[in-house]
Scaffold this motif. Structure first.
Motif, short mmCIF file in Angstrom:
data_model
loop_
_atom_site.label_atom_id
_atom_site.label_comp_id
_atom_site.label_asym_id
_atom_site.label_seq_id
_atom_site.Cartn_x
_atom_site.Cartn_y
_atom_site.Cartn_z
N PRO A 55 0.83 -1.21 0.00
CA PRO A 55 0.00 0.00 0.00
C PRO A 55 0.86 1.26 0.00
O PRO A 55 1.81 1.38 0.78
N GLY A 56 0.55 2.19 -0.91
CA GLY A 56 1.36 3.40 -1.02
C GLY A 56 0.79 4.33 -2.06
O GLY A 56 -0.29 4.10 -2.62
N THR A 57 1.53 5.38 -2.37
CA THR A 57 1.08 6.37 -3.34
C THR A 57 1.60 6.04 -4.73
O THR A 57 2.66 5.42 -4.87
N THR A 58 0.86 6.46 -5.73
CA THR A 58 1.31 6.28 -7.12
C THR A 58 1.64 7.62 -7.77
O THR A 58 1.97 7.66 -8.95
N GLU A 59 1.57 8.69 -7.00
CA GLU A 59 1.96 10.01 -7.47
C GLU A 59 3.00 10.59 -6.50
O GLU A 59 2.97 10.30 -5.30
N PRO A 60 3.92 11.42 -7.00
CA PRO A 60 4.93 12.02 -6.11
C PRO A 60 4.28 12.84 -5.00
O PRO A 60 3.21 13.43 -5.17
N VAL A 61 4.95 12.87 -3.85
CA VAL A 61 4.47 13.61 -2.68
C VAL A 61 5.42 14.78 -2.44
O VAL A 61 6.65 14.62 -2.46
N THR A 62 4.87 15.97 -2.21
CA THR A 62 5.71 17.16 -2.01
C THR A 62 5.45 17.86 -0.69
O THR A 62 6.31 18.60 -0.22
N GLU A 63 4.28 17.63 -0.09
CA GLU A 63 3.91 18.38 1.11
C GLU A 63 3.76 17.46 2.32
O GLU A 63 3.28 16.33 2.20
N PRO A 64 4.15 17.96 3.50
CA PRO A 64 4.02 17.16 4.73
C PRO A 64 2.58 16.71 5.00
O PRO A 64 2.37 15.63 5.56
N GLU A 65 1.61 17.52 4.61
CA GLU A 65 0.22 17.18 4.88
C GLU A 65 -0.17 15.85 4.21
O GLU A 65 -0.95 15.07 4.77
N ALA A 66 0.39 15.59 3.02
CA ALA A 66 0.07 14.34 2.32
C ALA A 66 0.62 13.14 3.09
O ALA A 66 0.00 12.07 3.12
N VAL A 67 1.79 13.31 3.70
CA VAL A 67 2.38 12.23 4.50
C VAL A 67 1.50 11.97 5.72
O VAL A 67 1.24 10.81 6.09
N LYS A 68 1.06 13.03 6.36
CA LYS A 68 0.23 12.88 7.56
C LYS A 68 -1.10 12.22 7.22
O LYS A 68 -1.60 11.37 7.98
N GLU A 69 -1.69 12.58 6.09
CA GLU A 69 -2.94 11.96 5.67
C GLU A 69 -2.75 10.47 5.40
O GLU A 69 -3.60 9.64 5.75
#
Length: 610
Positions: free
Chosen positions: A133-147
């Motif tokens: 389980p994980g993301t398929t689009e790049p992550v740039t903001e801390p909020e996305a990690v927290k979500e």
């Protein structure tokens, strides 16, 4: 078949590729940085070209310099080995677009789609291969990690798109670490792989690391050559690799191998590659893991692997020669059913590190003694020879010991014998650590996971092994031996060459100095400040010095900042690892002696605290 192959790499893998070329009656070309001018791969090649200074970004990673060297040598193919430019799709595309030169590797489009982890996850998911389980689009903001943490829980792995082997990966254990770890992963990805994009995965806490070797040609044939177990790792860096895995049943082994084949076929991939998986370990298992065990796609390495030797020993296929033949347009001449696994093999990375000091890399030295083992079932891939100086600008691995046995027990016994025979003096190595692991109950029983070394093993045992088997690690060669450089102009077949020769212990060259007395010629000085990394320190106080040679990735403080013990002052890249240089006590930053991008030597002052 090609006439001449330029190997865009150094050290043992460059020699390994050149040996394959020799057997195919193909000429070989080496490239080298100024730090590597006397290195083994330069000696082995038919011809060699200097591509720049020691800093990899200015030499081995310089696209134009490497391609220009191929043009000068009239090479008609480039093999990248592993590391450096091996998984750089942009460089592969430039080679593909260069008339008369063939890229020995997967096509750049396939490298791009599988080399970038988010695209690879999407391809594998569409092909029905299980993914973590994980993301398929790049992550740039801390909020996305927290979500992501709120949905899937902690810990979370933040991974650089272009990363691998633990480089560019940071683990977030709780929400308070999100900002710092995201910033560090982005910075590492940009520094090491020229790609700041990162993505997220659920971090599996007790997995086994299983990888499948793939060969695919331009005619639609995809074959796998069985699996390797790379679960013995330190900080996500593989240390001992083996095949086949003693932890898998044949049913699970076949499921993982077929998943790898299907995923690679869906990506229209050609040449050699490795599909890596994480297999969830069952701590209560009695016997190997069965077909119901969970396994997840991790990544595809679009290149030859360090540990390809293990597969070669148990299958009999020369993977590097197959790479070259596939790039030349040849079709694979065997079916999947023809692949048979014979015996058991292990690879031991012989790193110039002191395992008793948290695997600290050697900062220099000379191989006063280098006497490798031999005998049935023993293979050495190396480039160094006795009397060579250790080059510390790059990776710490100096050789690979590969051992084969009819079964795992014989392989372990033979490996112990070979490691006892392997004599190296002048630099520290992790040979004592390897000898210890071959008597370690967890490893011998194959119940270890990727976390065993970092989280479970008693480190005092490593210290005892180093003390018992470490041998002599300090060179007795005179560091102040006179070196005289002599320049000559020579002419060969009407072409003029400027040649520089170094002579150690030679008498001084007479010059016409004032007064007619003979004077020693001064060696040429580099442009700019000749004092090396780190500027002169004027402030009084406690100096924080570099413990190893490296490059400054970031300065985390300003003059006047108040810091506490343990605060990060500087981030130093050394041996491809990011190292936090921290304050040993609290104080005020009174001077900063370095800046981002600067190279420093061991002992150079970085920061002064009052």
């Amino acid at each position: 078949m090609f006439r001449k192959v330029l190997v865009a790499n150094r050290g043992e893998i460059a020699v390994r590729v050149m040996r394959a070329c020799e057997e195919l009656n193909v000429g070989t070309v080496a490239i080298y940085s100024e730090a590597d001018k006397d290195s083994g791969h330069v000696r082995y090649a038919d011809e060699a070209y200097n591509v720049g200074p020691a800093r990899a970004a200015d030499s081995y990673l310089d696209h134009e310099a490497v391609i220009e060297a191929a043009r000068k040598a009239d090479a008609d193919a480039i093999h990248p080995g592993y590391g450096f430019l091996a998984e750089n799709a942009e460089f592969a595309r430039k080679v593909e677009e260069t008339e008369g030169i063939t890229w020995i590797g997967p096509e750049s489009d396939a490298m791009e789609s599988l080399g970038e982890k988010t695209k690879a996850r999407t391809i594998m998911d569409d092909a029905g291969v299980p993914i973590v389980p994980g993301t398929t689009e790049p992550v740039t903001e801390p909020e996305a990690v927290k979500e992501f943490g709120e949905e899937h829980g902690y810990p979370i792995a933040i991974k650089a798109e272009g990363g691998g082997g633990g480089r560019g990966m940071k683990v977030v254990w709780d929400e308070s670490e999100v900002e710092d770890q995201l910033e560090s992963a982005i910075r590492e990805g940009e520094a090491y792989f020229d790609n700041p994009s990162v993505y997220l995965e659920r971090y599996l806490e007790q997995p086994r690391h299983i990888e499948v070797q793939i060969l695919a040609d331009e005619h639609g044939n995809v074959r796998h050559l069985g699996e390797r177990d790379c679960s013995l790792q330190r900080r996500h860096q593989k240390v001992i690799e083996e095949g086949p895995s003693a932890a898998l049943t044949d049913e699970l082994r076949e499921k993982i191998g077929e998943a790898a084949r299907e995923g690679v076929a869906a990506a229209d991939y050609t040449n050699a590659g490795t599909v890596e998986f994480l297999v969830e370990e069952d701590p209560d298992r009695d016997g190997p893991l069965g077909p119901d065990a969970n396994f997840y796609f991790l990544e595809v390495n679009t290149r030859i692997q360090v540990e390809h030797t293990v597969t070669e020993e148990i299958t009999g296929y020369d993977i590097v020669k197959r790479q070259i033949r596939i790039a030349a347009g040849e079709e694979l001449d065997f079916d999947q059913d023809d692949v048979e696994i014979d015996g058991h093999a292990m690879e031991f990375r012989i790193n110039a590190e002191n395992a008793a000091e948290d695997f600290a890399p050697a900062t220099g030295g000379m191989l006063e003694t280098y006497d490798p083992p031999g005998g049935i079932g023993v293979r050495l891939d190396d480039a160094l020879r006795q009397g060579d100086d250790l080059v510390t600008d790059y990776d710490s691995m100096i050789a690979k010991l590969v051992v084969w046995g009819e079964g795992r027990d014989e392989c372990i016994e033979r490996s112990l014998r070979a490691l006892r025979e392997y004599e190296i003096e002048g630099i520290p190595t992790i040979i004592p650590f390897h000898r210890l692991m071959l008597t370690d109950e967890e490893f011998v029983e194959s119940t270890h996971t990727t976390k065993y070394l970092d989280e479970e093993m008693d480190t005092s045992r490593i210290e005892e092994a180093q003390a018992q088997w470490g041998g002599k690690t300090e060179s007795s060669a005179a560091d102040d031996e006179d070196v005289v450089e002599r320049e000559f102009t020579v002419e060969v077949n009407g072409k003029r060459f400027e040649v520089e020769l170094e002579e150690r212990g030679a008498p001084a060259i007479p010059t016409g100095g004032d007064g007619g007395g003979a004077q020693a010629a001064s060696p040429p000085q580099p442009a700019g400040d000749s004092s090396g990394g780190g500027s002169a320190v004027e402030a009084d106080g406690e100096t924080i010095d570099a413990e190893m040679q490296g490059t400054i990735l970031g300065v985390e403080v300003d003059v006047g900042d108040e810091v506490d013990a343990g605060d990060v002052l500087v981030v130093l890249e050394a041996m491809k690892m990011e190292n936090d240089i921290v304050a040993s006590r609290g104080g005020t930053v009174s001077e900063i002696a370095v800046e981002e991008g600067e190279s420093v030597d061991m002992g150079d002052t970085l920061v002064v605290l009052e």
